[in-house]
Design a protein around this motif. Sequence first.
Motif, PDB file in Angstrom:
ATOM      1  N   LYS A  42       4.085 -20.287  55.943  1.00 26.49           N
ATOM      2  CA  LYS A  42       4.578 -18.654  56.928  1.00 26.49           C
ATOM      3  C   LYS A  42       3.338 -18.401  56.963  1.00 26.49           C
ATOM      4  N   ALA A  43       3.397 -17.201  58.238  1.00 27.16           N
ATOM      5  CA  ALA A  43       2.189 -16.501  58.177  1.00 27.16           C
ATOM      6  C   ALA A  43       1.556 -16.088  57.140  1.00 27.16           C
ATOM      7  N   SER A  44       0.565 -15.743  57.617  1.00 26.87           N
ATOM      8  CA  SER A  44      -0.305 -15.054  56.796  1.00 26.87           C
ATOM      9  C   SER A  44      -0.572 -13.677  56.966  1.00 26.87           C
ATOM     10  N   MET A  45      -0.546 -13.368  58.008  1.00 23.68           N
ATOM     11  CA  MET A  45      -0.374 -11.593  58.897  1.00 23.68           C
ATOM     12  C   MET A  45       0.034 -11.914  60.173  1.00 23.68           C
ATOM     13  N   ALA A  46       0.233 -10.859  60.453  1.00 23.62           N
ATOM     14  CA  ALA A  46       1.063 -10.396  61.768  1.00 23.62           C
ATOM     15  C   ALA A  46       0.388 -10.805  62.636  1.00 23.62           C
ATOM     16  N   GLY A  47       0.907 -11.685  64.088  1.00 20.32           N
ATOM     17  CA  GLY A  47      -0.027 -11.586  65.343  1.00 20.32           C
ATOM     18  C   GLY A  47       0.486 -12.713  66.076  1.00 20.32           C
TER      19      GLY A  47
ATOM     20  N   GLU B 203       4.363 -21.675  71.594  1.00 19.45           N
ATOM     21  CA  GLU B 203       3.121 -20.595  71.283  1.00 19.45           C
ATOM     22  C   GLU B 203       3.462 -19.233  72.252  1.00 19.45           C
ATOM     23  N   GLY B 204       2.970 -18.231  72.136  1.00 17.50           N
ATOM     24  CA  GLY B 204       2.896 -16.665  72.598  1.00 17.50           C
ATOM     25  C   GLY B 204       3.728 -15.684  71.924  1.00 17.50           C
ATOM     26  N   ASP B 205       5.003 -16.426  70.553  1.00 20.26           N
ATOM     27  CA  ASP B 205       5.718 -15.842  69.739  1.00 20.26           C
ATOM     28  C   ASP B 205       4.763 -14.945  69.344  1.00 20.26           C
ATOM     29  N   PHE B 206       5.996 -14.281  69.244  1.00 19.19           N
ATOM     30  CA  PHE B 206       4.950 -13.002  67.535  1.00 19.19           C
ATOM     31  C   PHE B 206       4.971 -12.785  66.189  1.00 19.19           C
ATOM     32  N   VAL B 207       4.760 -13.311  65.469  1.00 16.61           N
ATOM     33  CA  VAL B 207       5.048 -13.236  64.125  1.00 16.61           C
ATOM     34  C   VAL B 207       4.643 -11.905  63.237  1.00 16.61           C
ATOM     35  N   ASN B 208       5.688 -11.617  62.122  1.00 19.90           N
ATOM     36  CA  ASN B 208       4.810 -10.868  61.036  1.00 19.90           C
ATOM     37  C   ASN B 208       4.729 -11.820  59.765  1.00 19.90           C
TER      38      ASN B 208
END
Length: 70
Positions: free
Chosen positions: A5-10, A56-61
């Motif tokens: 999982k993503a550790s932060m938004a980006g 690549e290029g996707d935004f994740v929360n």
Amino acid sequence: MNEVKASMAGSVWKIVAQQGEEISEGQDIAILESMKMEIPIPAESGGTIKELKVSEGDFVNEGDVIAIIE
């Protein structure tokens, strides 16, 4: 099965590992870009990448699934 999982938004700046690749614990799967910083997203366990959930290029929360490892 383990979710990475993503550790932060980006934004997903770069995908480092590929679907079907055998990886080890701590190996980077993707690199996020947030506030001009690069944040590596490592695997929490070893195994095979069953599925990459981002491109690549996707935004994740924070908490979004990046990949699934078996």
